[in-house]
Design a protein around this motif. Structure first.
Motif, PDB file in Angstrom:
ATOM      1  N   ALA A   1      44.172  43.702  20.190  1.00 35.70           N
ATOM      2  CA  ALA A   1      44.294  42.282  20.525  1.00 35.70           C
ATOM      3  C   ALA A   1      44.260  41.418  19.265  1.00 35.70           C
ATOM      4  O   ALA A   1      43.462  41.658  18.349  1.00 35.70           O
ATOM      5  CB  ALA A   1      43.184  41.872  21.477  1.00 35.70           C
TER       6      ALA A   1
ATOM      7  N   ALA B   1      44.504  46.194  29.861  1.00 35.03           N
ATOM      8  CA  ALA B   1      45.105  46.136  28.525  1.00 35.03           C
ATOM      9  C   ALA B   1      45.997  47.341  28.266  1.00 35.03           C
ATOM     10  O   ALA B   1      47.061  47.219  27.649  1.00 35.03           O
ATOM     11  CB  ALA B   1      44.011  46.046  27.470  1.00 35.03           C
TER      12      ALA B   1
ATOM     13  N   VAL C   1      44.063  36.040  26.632  1.00 38.33           N
ATOM     14  CA  VAL C   1      42.977  36.647  27.404  1.00 38.33           C
ATOM     15  C   VAL C   1      41.652  36.047  26.950  1.00 38.33           C
ATOM     16  O   VAL C   1      41.417  35.874  25.746  1.00 38.33           O
ATOM     17  CB  VAL C   1      42.944  38.183  27.222  1.00 38.33           C
ATOM     18  CG1 VAL C   1      41.818  38.793  28.056  1.00 38.33           C
ATOM     19  CG2 VAL C   1      44.285  38.808  27.598  1.00 38.33           C
TER      20      VAL C   1
ATOM     21  N   GLY D   1      43.482  37.359  22.268  1.00 41.35           N
ATOM     22  CA  GLY D   1      42.225  37.192  22.982  1.00 41.35           C
ATOM     23  C   GLY D   1      41.105  36.563  22.185  1.00 41.35           C
ATOM     24  O   GLY D   1      41.189  36.380  20.966  1.00 41.35           O
TER      25      GLY D   1
ATOM     26  N   ILE E   1      48.707  41.017  23.312  1.00 43.23           N
ATOM     27  CA  ILE E   1      47.487  40.389  23.817  1.00 43.23           C
ATOM     28  C   ILE E   1      46.893  39.513  22.721  1.00 43.23           C
ATOM     29  O   ILE E   1      46.680  39.970  21.593  1.00 43.23           O
ATOM     30  CB  ILE E   1      46.460  41.450  24.262  1.00 43.23           C
ATOM     31  CG1 ILE E   1      47.026  42.258  25.433  1.00 43.23           C
ATOM     32  CG2 ILE E   1      45.134  40.792  24.649  1.00 43.23           C
ATOM     33  CD1 ILE E   1      46.163  43.436  25.817  1.00 43.23           C
TER      34      ILE E   1
ATOM     35  N   THR F   1      37.126  39.745  23.853  1.00 44.96           N
ATOM     36  CA  THR F   1      38.317  40.534  24.197  1.00 44.96           C
ATOM     37  C   THR F   1      38.662  41.484  23.064  1.00 44.96           C
ATOM     38  O   THR F   1      38.923  42.676  23.270  1.00 44.96           O
ATOM     39  CB  THR F   1      39.510  39.603  24.476  1.00 44.96           C
ATOM     40  OG1 THR F   1      39.205  38.776  25.600  1.00 44.96           O
ATOM     41  CG2 THR F   1      40.772  40.404  24.760  1.00 44.96           C
TER      42      THR F   1
ATOM     43  N   LEU G   1      49.233  46.664  29.971  1.00 50.06           N
ATOM     44  CA  LEU G   1      50.007  45.668  29.230  1.00 50.06           C
ATOM     45  C   LEU G   1      50.604  46.267  27.960  1.00 50.06           C
ATOM     46  O   LEU G   1      51.760  46.005  27.613  1.00 50.06           O
ATOM     47  CB  LEU G   1      49.119  44.466  28.882  1.00 50.06           C
ATOM     48  CG  LEU G   1      48.649  43.603  30.068  1.00 50.06           C
ATOM     49  CD1 LEU G   1      47.598  42.606  29.616  1.00 50.06           C
ATOM     50  CD2 LEU G   1      49.829  42.875  30.715  1.00 50.06           C
ATOM     51  N   ARG G   2      49.812  47.081  27.282  1.00 52.92           N
ATOM     52  CA  ARG G   2      50.298  47.738  26.062  1.00 52.92           C
ATOM     53  C   ARG G   2      51.492  48.642  26.372  1.00 52.92           C
ATOM     54  O   ARG G   2      52.481  48.659  25.633  1.00 52.92           O
ATOM     55  CB  ARG G   2      49.170  48.543  25.413  1.00 52.92           C
ATOM     56  CG  ARG G   2      49.565  49.241  24.117  1.00 52.92           C
ATOM     57  CD  ARG G   2      48.348  49.818  23.394  1.00 52.92           C
ATOM     58  NE  ARG G   2      47.620  50.765  24.223  1.00 52.92           N
ATOM     59  CZ  ARG G   2      46.397  50.568  24.695  1.00 52.92           C
ATOM     60  NH1 ARG G   2      45.754  49.439  24.442  1.00 52.92           N
ATOM     61  NH2 ARG G   2      45.795  51.486  25.437  1.00 52.92           N
TER      62      ARG G   2
END
Length: 418
Positions: free
Chosen positions: A302, A279, A321, A291, A289, A295, A282-283
């Protein structure tokens, strides 16, 4: 000439050219491909200039970033285009290959010969590189091709078409073996997908809207996939560093491709260890995200994921996710929400890897590798005419063999049936 008359003339010329292509030998076809690769390199600057004009018009029209990405040619992508054509030339020619030849009790020999499909129609949006890739594959497999690119790439496609015709002429092959439809009238697509007397198969490459329309209207058989909701599953035995690396490549290398990962599944037993670093990566790349509750408990930023999110091809910096109990739930989730395109597992467990390969119902299934490898060039096909999620005829990246069929051949020495 109206659009229908124009398309009928394109189709009839393609049908005539297909007979010449079916009997062309490998050296002649290869000569045309080598000439095409040379011409692409020689005129790279002209191709890029035509492409820049297409991009400027597309941006002015407000085209989405994912489509702009697909439309864009670069020096690197033009070089890859030329290399892909050369790789097709270097591949064995499948046409005329006889396999499974066996003697029968009557004394005859029965086998199968690989032959061209005939006339292949390719409909695609943006992606001018498809013009060269598709033409190369159709030429090498002995087919005639009708290429209908999107209006947003008309200048790029015209520039590549000129190089194709030059290369065909250099090898003494018919000019109409490859035709790029030179009209932006949408009615041309409607004609192409219904001309069964001229076209043997349609290969669409585009968004969900295009594919849905063709599925509803086409009378010509199609090799197609609807969308690319690809998954990466991080198993109980996944390596943490490998997990970050694979998800980063699968999701963030390019957002606008059908083999980009859109969904991430994580085994519950390792979620608190594996998910936070993934994460964080990805951030840092600006990916949103969405989720499940588990998550969101682990990843503060998220957002809640919906059923629609789990079934979506985002083509954007967004990923769904879900924390799952283990491989059983992961496989069930993929087979329910996925698009049967490409899905990957990250694991060090041999048994679970084999289960994933067997039970995930997708055209490409991977172990410890990025979904971005689902590509004809990466698979050694030279290039691909498209990726099929069908189960009949061709599945996955469609290369030379996918553009041929097999007919039965019988070799005798005077036998008659009793």
């Amino acid at each position: 000439m109206d659009t229908r008359q124009y398309m009928i003339s394109v189709g009839s010329r393609a049908r005539e050219a297909s007979y010449h292509m079916a009997r062309a030998d490998a050296s002649t076809k290869n000569a045309a491909l080598v000439a095409l690769a040379d011409a692409i390199r020689r005129d790279a600057s002209a191709l890029l200039e035509a492409n820049r004009e297409d991009i400027a018009e597309a941006r002015a029209a407000g085209m989405e970033p994912a489509m702009i990405d697909r439309l864009t040619l670069t020096e690197k992508s033009v070089a890859v285009m030329a290399a892909g054509v050369e790789q097709v030339a270097a591949l064995p020619d499948p046409v005329g290959e006889i396999t499974d030849l066996k003697f029968r009790p009557s004394g005859i020999q029965v086998g199968r010969m690989r032959v061209p499909l005939g006339v292949v129609g390719i409909i695609y949006e943006a992606r001018p590189g498809v013009t060269a890739d598709a033409a190369a594959l159709c030429l090498k497999s002995g087919n005639a091709a009708i290429l209908r690119g999107g209006s947003e790439a008309i200048r790029s496609n015209r520039a590549i078409a000129a190089l194709l015709h030059e290369s065909l002429a250099a090898a003494a092959l018919p000019r109409h073996a490859v035709q790029v439809v030179d009209t932006v009238d949408r009615a041309a697509v409607g004609c192409l997908i219904t001309m069964r007397e001229y076209v043997d198969v349609i290969v669409p490459r585009g968004g969900k809207g295009l594919i849905s329309r063709l599925l509803a209207e086409a009378k010509v058989p199609m090799i197609q996939h609807l969308d690319g909701n690809c998954h990466v599953y991080l198993d109980d035995d996944a390596d943490a560093q490998m997990s970050v690396r694979i998800v980063e490549n699968a999701k963030t290398q390019r957002y606008g491709t059908c083999n980009t990962a859109e969904s991430l599944l994580v085994a519950r037993a390792r979620a608190d260890e594996l998910l936070p670093p993934v994460a964080a990566m990805l951030r840092s790349r600006g990916v949103e995200i969405r989720g499940c509750e588990e998550t969101r408990a682990l990843i503060e930023e998220a957002l809640p994921a919906s059923e629609v999110d789990y079934a979506s091809e985002f083509l954007a910096p967004v990923i769904s996710v879900k924390v799952v109990a283990g491989i059983d739930e992961a496989i069930a989730h993929i087979n329910r929400y996925g698009s049967h395109h490409t899905d990957a597992i990250v694991t060090g467990n041999y048994t679970r890897a084999l289960r994933f390969l067997r039970e995930v119902d997708s055209a490409s299934v991977m172990v410890n590798a990025s979904t971005r490898f689902a590509d004809g060039f990466e698979y050694g096909l030279g290039a691909e005419i498209g990726i099929s999620t069908d189960k009949l005829h061709a599945r996955g990246p469609v290369g030379l063999e996918g553009l041929t069929s097999q007919k039965w051949v019988v070799l005798g020495s005077g036998q008659v049936r009793q």
